[in-house]
Design a protein around this motif. Structure first.
Motif, PDB file in Angstrom:
ATOM      1  N   ALA A 141       0.902  -1.273   0.098  1.00 23.40           N
ATOM      2  CA  ALA A 141       0.041  -0.099  -0.382  1.00 23.40           C
ATOM      3  C   ALA A 141       1.072   1.552  -0.336  1.00 23.40           C
ATOM      4  O   ALA A 141       2.195   1.462   0.107  1.00 23.40           O
ATOM      5  CB  ALA A 141      -1.130  -0.510   1.014  1.00 23.40           C
ATOM      6  N   SER A 142       0.466   2.488  -0.315  1.00 23.43           N
ATOM      7  CA  SER A 142       1.095   3.487   0.002  1.00 23.43           C
ATOM      8  C   SER A 142       1.477   3.812   1.371  1.00 23.43           C
ATOM      9  O   SER A 142       1.305   3.388   2.247  1.00 23.43           O
ATOM     10  CB  SER A 142       0.288   5.209   0.227  1.00 23.43           C
ATOM     11  N   ALA A 143       2.850   4.061   1.321  1.00 22.67           N
ATOM     12  CA  ALA A 143       3.511   4.781   2.790  1.00 22.67           C
ATOM     13  C   ALA A 143       2.516   4.518   4.088  1.00 22.67           C
ATOM     14  O   ALA A 143       2.703   4.059   4.963  1.00 22.67           O
ATOM     15  CB  ALA A 143       5.238   4.932   2.865  1.00 22.67           C
ATOM     16  N   GLU A 144       1.868   6.235   3.461  1.00 20.07           N
ATOM     17  CA  GLU A 144       1.454   6.811   4.705  1.00 20.07           C
ATOM     18  C   GLU A 144       0.109   5.611   5.135  1.00 20.07           C
ATOM     19  O   GLU A 144      -0.550   5.248   5.847  1.00 20.07           O
ATOM     20  CB  GLU A 144       0.430   7.726   4.151  1.00 20.07           C
ATOM     21  N   ALA A 176      -0.136   4.780  33.629  1.00 19.77           N
ATOM     22  CA  ALA A 176       0.812   3.618  33.272  1.00 19.77           C
ATOM     23  C   ALA A 176       0.349   2.891  32.738  1.00 19.77           C
ATOM     24  O   ALA A 176       0.772   2.001  31.659  1.00 19.77           O
ATOM     25  CB  ALA A 176       1.722   2.618  34.901  1.00 19.77           C
ATOM     26  N   GLU A 177      -0.733   2.305  32.776  1.00 25.47           N
ATOM     27  CA  GLU A 177      -1.825   1.303  31.877  1.00 25.47           C
ATOM     28  C   GLU A 177      -1.708   2.222  30.149  1.00 25.47           C
ATOM     29  O   GLU A 177      -1.135   0.890  29.790  1.00 25.47           O
ATOM     30  CB  GLU A 177      -3.108   1.166  32.609  1.00 25.47           C
ATOM     31  N   GLN A 178      -1.746   2.904  30.451  1.00 24.08           N
ATOM     32  CA  GLN A 178      -1.511   3.182  28.808  1.00 24.08           C
ATOM     33  C   GLN A 178      -0.180   3.580  28.171  1.00 24.08           C
ATOM     34  O   GLN A 178       0.620   2.901  27.205  1.00 24.08           O
ATOM     35  CB  GLN A 178      -2.130   5.224  28.952  1.00 24.08           C
ATOM     36  N   TRP A 179       0.692   3.251  29.392  1.00 21.74           N
ATOM     37  CA  TRP A 179       2.522   3.290  28.663  1.00 21.74           C
ATOM     38  C   TRP A 179       2.565   2.086  28.579  1.00 21.74           C
ATOM     39  O   TRP A 179       3.317   1.505  27.357  1.00 21.74           O
ATOM     40  CB  TRP A 179       2.830   4.076  29.947  1.00 21.74           C
ATOM     41  N   ALA A 180       2.584   0.930  29.178  1.00 26.54           N
ATOM     42  CA  ALA A 180       2.088  -0.581  29.077  1.00 26.54           C
ATOM     43  C   ALA A 180       1.049  -0.955  27.493  1.00 26.54           C
ATOM     44  O   ALA A 180       2.080  -2.043  27.058  1.00 26.54           O
ATOM     45  CB  ALA A 180       1.130  -1.177  30.259  1.00 26.54           C
ATOM     46  N   ILE A 181       0.214  -0.266  27.309  1.00 31.57           N
ATOM     47  CA  ILE A 181      -0.129  -1.032  25.935  1.00 31.57           C
ATOM     48  C   ILE A 181       1.233  -0.308  24.482  1.00 31.57           C
ATOM     49  O   ILE A 181       0.998  -0.772  24.108  1.00 31.57           O
ATOM     50  CB  ILE A 181      -1.699  -0.580  25.410  1.00 31.57           C
ATOM     51  N   GLU A 182       1.326   1.246  24.972  1.00 30.40           N
ATOM     52  CA  GLU A 182       2.573   1.653  23.833  1.00 30.40           C
ATOM     53  C   GLU A 182       3.476   1.088  23.775  1.00 30.40           C
ATOM     54  O   GLU A 182       4.044   1.169  22.650  1.00 30.40           O
ATOM     55  CB  GLU A 182       2.190   3.096  24.167  1.00 30.40           C
ATOM     56  N   VAL A 183       3.972   0.330  25.001  1.00 28.39           N
ATOM     57  CA  VAL A 183       5.038  -0.274  24.542  1.00 28.39           C
ATOM     58  C   VAL A 183       5.410  -2.036  23.802  1.00 28.39           C
ATOM     59  O   VAL A 183       5.761  -1.807  23.396  1.00 28.39           O
ATOM     60  CB  VAL A 183       5.969  -0.620  26.405  1.00 28.39           C
ATOM     61  N   GLY A 184       3.772  -2.077  24.389  1.00 26.81           N
ATOM     62  CA  GLY A 184       3.488  -3.115  23.298  1.00 26.81           C
ATOM     63  C   GLY A 184       3.506  -2.778  21.827  1.00 26.81           C
ATOM     64  O   GLY A 184       3.875  -4.218  21.120  1.00 26.81           O
ATOM     65  N   GLY A 185       3.679  -1.438  21.026  1.00 26.50           N
ATOM     66  CA  GLY A 185       3.951  -1.316  19.286  1.00 26.50           C
ATOM     67  C   GLY A 185       4.948  -1.303  19.592  1.00 26.50           C
ATOM     68  O   GLY A 185       5.252  -0.807  18.587  1.00 26.50           O
ATOM     69  N   LEU A 186       6.200  -1.658  19.893  1.00 25.22           N
ATOM     70  CA  LEU A 186       7.678  -0.640  20.116  1.00 25.22           C
ATOM     71  C   LEU A 186       8.212  -1.374  18.705  1.00 25.22           C
ATOM     72  O   LEU A 186       8.675  -0.599  17.988  1.00 25.22           O
ATOM     73  CB  LEU A 186       8.617  -0.827  21.438  1.00 25.22           C
ATOM     74  N   ASP A 187       7.641  -2.213  18.692  1.00 23.39           N
ATOM     75  CA  ASP A 187       8.506  -3.662  17.185  1.00 23.39           C
ATOM     76  C   ASP A 187       8.014  -2.799  16.115  1.00 23.39           C
ATOM     77  O   ASP A 187       7.941  -2.561  14.923  1.00 23.39           O
ATOM     78  CB  ASP A 187       7.627  -4.798  17.266  1.00 23.39           C
ATOM     79  N   ASP A 188       5.821  -2.064  16.633  1.00 25.40           N
ATOM     80  CA  ASP A 188       5.556  -1.586  15.300  1.00 25.40           C
ATOM     81  C   ASP A 188       5.851  -0.377  14.328  1.00 25.40           C
ATOM     82  O   ASP A 188       6.350  -0.383  13.738  1.00 25.40           O
ATOM     83  CB  ASP A 188       3.731  -0.988  15.416  1.00 25.40           C
ATOM     84  N   GLN A 189       6.642   0.364  15.966  1.00 25.22           N
ATOM     85  CA  GLN A 189       7.571   2.140  15.356  1.00 25.22           C
ATOM     86  C   GLN A 189       8.232   1.046  14.875  1.00 25.22           C
ATOM     87  O   GLN A 189       9.647   2.697  13.436  1.00 25.22           O
ATOM     88  CB  GLN A 189       7.595   1.904  16.992  1.00 25.22           C
ATOM     89  N   GLY A 190       9.668   0.417  15.405  1.00 24.62           N
ATOM     90  CA  GLY A 190      10.666  -0.085  13.933  1.00 24.62           C
ATOM     91  C   GLY A 190      10.000  -0.178  13.032  1.00 24.62           C
ATOM     92  O   GLY A 190      10.517  -0.317  12.261  1.00 24.62           O
ATOM     93  N   HIS A 191       9.055  -0.886  12.454  1.00 21.70           N
ATOM     94  CA  HIS A 191       8.655  -1.217  11.794  1.00 21.70           C
ATOM     95  C   HIS A 191       8.696   0.400  10.677  1.00 21.70           C
ATOM     96  O   HIS A 191       9.195  -0.058   9.097  1.00 21.70           O
ATOM     97  CB  HIS A 191       7.377  -2.648  11.586  1.00 21.70           C
ATOM     98  N   ALA A 192       8.258   0.978  11.402  1.00 19.19           N
ATOM     99  CA  ALA A 192       7.375   2.145  10.606  1.00 19.19           C
ATOM    100  C   ALA A 192       9.038   2.840  10.678  1.00 19.19           C
ATOM    101  O   ALA A 192       8.388   3.419   9.526  1.00 19.19           O
ATOM    102  CB  ALA A 192       6.425   3.122  12.277  1.00 19.19           C
ATOM    103  N   ARG A 193       9.458   2.921  11.238  1.00 20.04           N
ATOM    104  CA  ARG A 193      10.773   4.051  11.497  1.00 20.04           C
ATOM    105  C   ARG A 193      11.814   3.440   9.597  1.00 20.04           C
ATOM    106  O   ARG A 193      12.180   3.514   8.878  1.00 20.04           O
ATOM    107  CB  ARG A 193      12.100   3.494  12.887  1.00 20.04           C
ATOM    108  N   ALA A 194      11.448   1.645   9.652  1.00 16.68           N
ATOM    109  CA  ALA A 194      11.986   1.402   8.506  1.00 16.68           C
ATOM    110  C   ALA A 194      11.662   1.675   7.243  1.00 16.68           C
ATOM    111  O   ALA A 194      12.199   1.669   6.200  1.00 16.68           O
ATOM    112  CB  ALA A 194      12.151  -0.521   9.005  1.00 16.68           C
TER     113      ALA A 194
END
Length: 170
Positions: free
Chosen positions: A53-56, A82-100
């Motif tokens: 798909a498009s990058a966006e 803390a709960e919001q942070w814990a959920i967001e930390v679960g997406g760090l791999d997703d952010q790694g893919h986004a950086r790529a």
């Protein structure tokens, strides 16, 4: 386990609407926390297609997991920081893919993934902008996310064809 399923379903539904082919999804139940005995699970999608798909739309798909999980958790009541942070930390791999994804487009004028405020004219490489887009989409596609996440909890693994069939029949 349902929060993990909501996360993975958020990715799958956003991918479906962006025309990105489905990939198998799986929920892996882990041993409970040794300190507090809280249940733990991990989601796994196999071979996310980043160049279809498009990058966006690809960045929105990557952000959609955390946003769908946050919406599920918020349905249960207000989240602590803390709960919001814990959920967001679960997406760090997703952010790694986004950086790529952003890095792969440097030759086409894209800068690195930007974590600053979106501003009045948000750019597609701005991660908070993509999170906002993903959150709006996850709200809109909430019924599909719920159906897919419930099925993922039930079966623990869904083939790509099953995901596509569920979403096509919605």
């Amino acid at each position: 386990m349902i929060s993990t399923a909501a996360h993975e379903a958020g990715h799958a539904v956003a991918a479906f609407y962006a025309g990105i082919p489905a990939t198998p999804l799986e929920i892996v139940v882990l041993p409970p926390c040794g300190t507090c005995e809280a249940p733990k699970a991990r989601g796994r999608n196999q071979g996310v297609h980043l160049g279809i798909a498009s990058a966006e739309d690809t960045l929105r798909m990557l952000a959609a997991g955390v946003q769908a999980e946050l919406l599920w958790a918020e349905d249960l009541g207000p989240l602590t920081d803390a709960e919001q942070w814990a959920i967001e930390v679960g997406g760090l791999d997703d952010q790694g893919h986004a950086r790529a994804v952003a890095e792969s487009l440097r030759d086409y004028g894209w800068p690195l993934l930007d974590y600053g405020p979106p501003g009045p004219d948000p750019q597609p490489w701005n991660w908070p902008h993509q999170c906002n887009r993903a959150r709006a989409a996850a709200r809109l596609w909430r019924p599909q996310v719920e159906i897919l996440s419930n099925r993922l909890v039930q079966d623990r693994r869904l083939a790509a064809a099953d995901i596509t069939a569920l979403l096509n029949n919605f």
